[in-house]
Enzyme design. Structure first.
Site, PDB file in Angstrom:
ATOM      1  N   HIS A   1      -9.651   8.178   3.893  1.00 32.39           N
ATOM      2  CA  HIS A   1      -9.381   7.045   4.773  1.00 32.39           C
ATOM      3  C   HIS A   1     -10.050   7.278   6.122  1.00 32.39           C
ATOM      4  O   HIS A   1     -10.172   8.401   6.595  1.00 32.39           O
ATOM      5  CB  HIS A   1      -7.877   6.869   4.975  1.00 32.39           C
TER       6      HIS A   1
ATOM      7  N   ASP B   1       0.834  -1.200   0.000  1.00 35.65           N
ATOM      8  CA  ASP B   1       0.000   0.000   0.000  1.00 35.65           C
ATOM      9  C   ASP B   1       0.876   1.261   0.000  1.00 35.65           C
ATOM     10  O   ASP B   1       2.080   1.195  -0.144  1.00 35.65           O
ATOM     11  CB  ASP B   1      -0.925  -0.048   1.214  1.00 35.65           C
TER      12      ASP B   1
ATOM     13  N   GLU C   1      -0.728   7.005  -7.293  1.00 38.04           N
ATOM     14  CA  GLU C   1      -1.808   7.836  -6.766  1.00 38.04           C
ATOM     15  C   GLU C   1      -1.742   9.230  -7.360  1.00 38.04           C
ATOM     16  O   GLU C   1      -0.674   9.845  -7.445  1.00 38.04           O
ATOM     17  CB  GLU C   1      -1.767   7.921  -5.242  1.00 38.04           C
TER      18      GLU C   1
END
Length: 394
Positions: free
Chosen positions: A343, A225, A290
């Site tokens: 998140h 991640d 990202e």
């Protein structure tokens, strides 16, 4: 025996090279038949050069001895030939393992205990998917209209829970590690200087997944991640592990890795991601990059005070990324574009998702590429699923 022959103290005092040739021929034969014996491998690897040296020494000392060469050369030739055959056999065996052995080696002779996911597309088998199989699985999910869930794991128990849930739901799954989660997996007592513990923990977790995924009968994408700029040394260590694994098994240890440079200037983000993808593509590792900032907090990265405009990517920016990464030969990449996702778990109404941004980006890129209307060239990743309303996810 080899040392004795080389230094002239063999039983055959008159012709040390002959004794060396005959004895080495026997050892080379042993190496050919039992390549797992260390002594045999040693003989096969080093005997050839010593034979040639001994031949030259004896030839200089006794150039007129025709009997010497008629007796020595056949033994020398046979020893060298057997040594070469042994090395060829080992290389061929390694190549066969690299192409045929995709399962975790210890379990290769055991059948998968849970069967396999029904209706898998051709080219997908239970276990960790990499390379072309990864591309097929992602494209299959896109065509079927479903997202593959990704879970950050920090222990063997959390990995096993994910595998069990995926088996019960007959679903592929993404099992991934963050740098902090990987360090925790290795144990907080292990020194994390130069990301040693985080690298070791992620590698150990990857081996655990590989050992069990096929036994659960499901395809697994093995991933890491968020990796910000200051965590790139962690990724470098994992890529080195991938390269060593690829050299031995013909596939990488991990399916893919994420690089999160969303806080850096777009040009730098694209440049660094392109550089890393070039390295990763050589061993069939996928890249997730990202674009735009995912709000909230995760693994010590806090974006709760991010500029609201940064939570929404623009189609033009997504096109810039897609265009640059598409030029990398054999490159396989996904894009985590921001559409208001965050998140963490928040009160209803505090998170405003705008997934239409992603649809507009697909349309924009189709026009740039001249693709038919309705095509979806970009593989998108959605972060921040925890706490989101099921209707929003759907």
């Amino acid at each position: 025996i080899l040392a004795q022959a080389i230094f002239g103290s063999s039983l055959d005092g008159r012709f040390p090279a002959r004794a060396l040739g005959e004895r080495t021929m026997a050892m080379q034969g042993a190496a050919l038949l039992t390549p797992s014996v260390p002594t045999a491998r040693f003989a096969a690897d080093i005997a050839g050069p010593h034979l040639l040296q001994a031949q030259a020494q004896v030839a200089a000392a006794e150039p007129a001895s025709g009997n010497l060469f008629t007796s020595v050369l056949p033994a020398l030739g046979a020893g060298l030939a057997l040594g070469a055959a042994c090395r060829r056999q080992r290389r061929a065996a390694t190549a066969r393992r690299a192409t045929a052995e995709k399962r975790f080696p210890i379990l290769s002779s055991r059948p998968a205990s849970e069967g396999s996911l029904p209706n898998l597309p051709e080219g997908i088998t239970p276990g960790v998917v990499t390379g072309k199989s990864l591309e097929i699985l992602l494209e299959w999910a896109k065509q079927k209209g479903f997202a593959i869930p990704a879970v950050n794991c920090v222990s063997t128990s959390s990995i096993n829970a994910c595998l069990e849930a995926a088996r019960k739901m007959d679903s592929p799954i993404i099992i991934q590690f963050s740098s902090g989660g990987a360090q925790f997996y290795a144990g907080k007592g292990l020194d994390n200087k130069e990301f040693h513990a985080a690298i070791a923990g992620a590698v150990a977790g990857a081996y655990h997944v590989r050992a069990l995924a096929e036994q659960y009968g499901i395809p697994v994408i093995l991933h890491t991640d968020h990796c910000a700029k200051d965590l790139l040394p962690w990724l470098d260590g994992l890529l080195s592990a991938n390269e060593r694994y690829f050299e031995l098994h013909g596939e990488p240890l991990f399916s893919s890795h994420m690089i999160d440079l969303s806080e850096e200037p777009l040009e730098e983000n694209i440049e660094l991601c392109t550089k890393y993808l070039e390295r990763m593509a050589k061993m069939n590792v996928g890249l997730e990059m990202e674009l735009g900032i995912t709000g909230g907090e995760e693994d010590g990265v806090n974006n709760e005070d991010a500029n609201p405009d940064d939570l929404y990517s623009k189609p033009e920016e997504i096109w810039q990324v897609y265009e640059a990464l598409s030029k990398v030969p054999n490159g396989n990449f996904t894009i985590a574009a921001a559409f208001g996702n965050v998140h963490g778990v928040y009160q209803a109404g505090n998170v405003k998702l705008d997934p239409k941004i992603l649809g507009k980006a697909q349309t924009y890129i189709c026009e740039k590429l001249g693709l038919p209307e309705g095509s979806k060239p970009v593989k998108f990743v959605f972060h921040g699923g925890s706490g989101s309303d099921l209707k929003d996810i759907r």
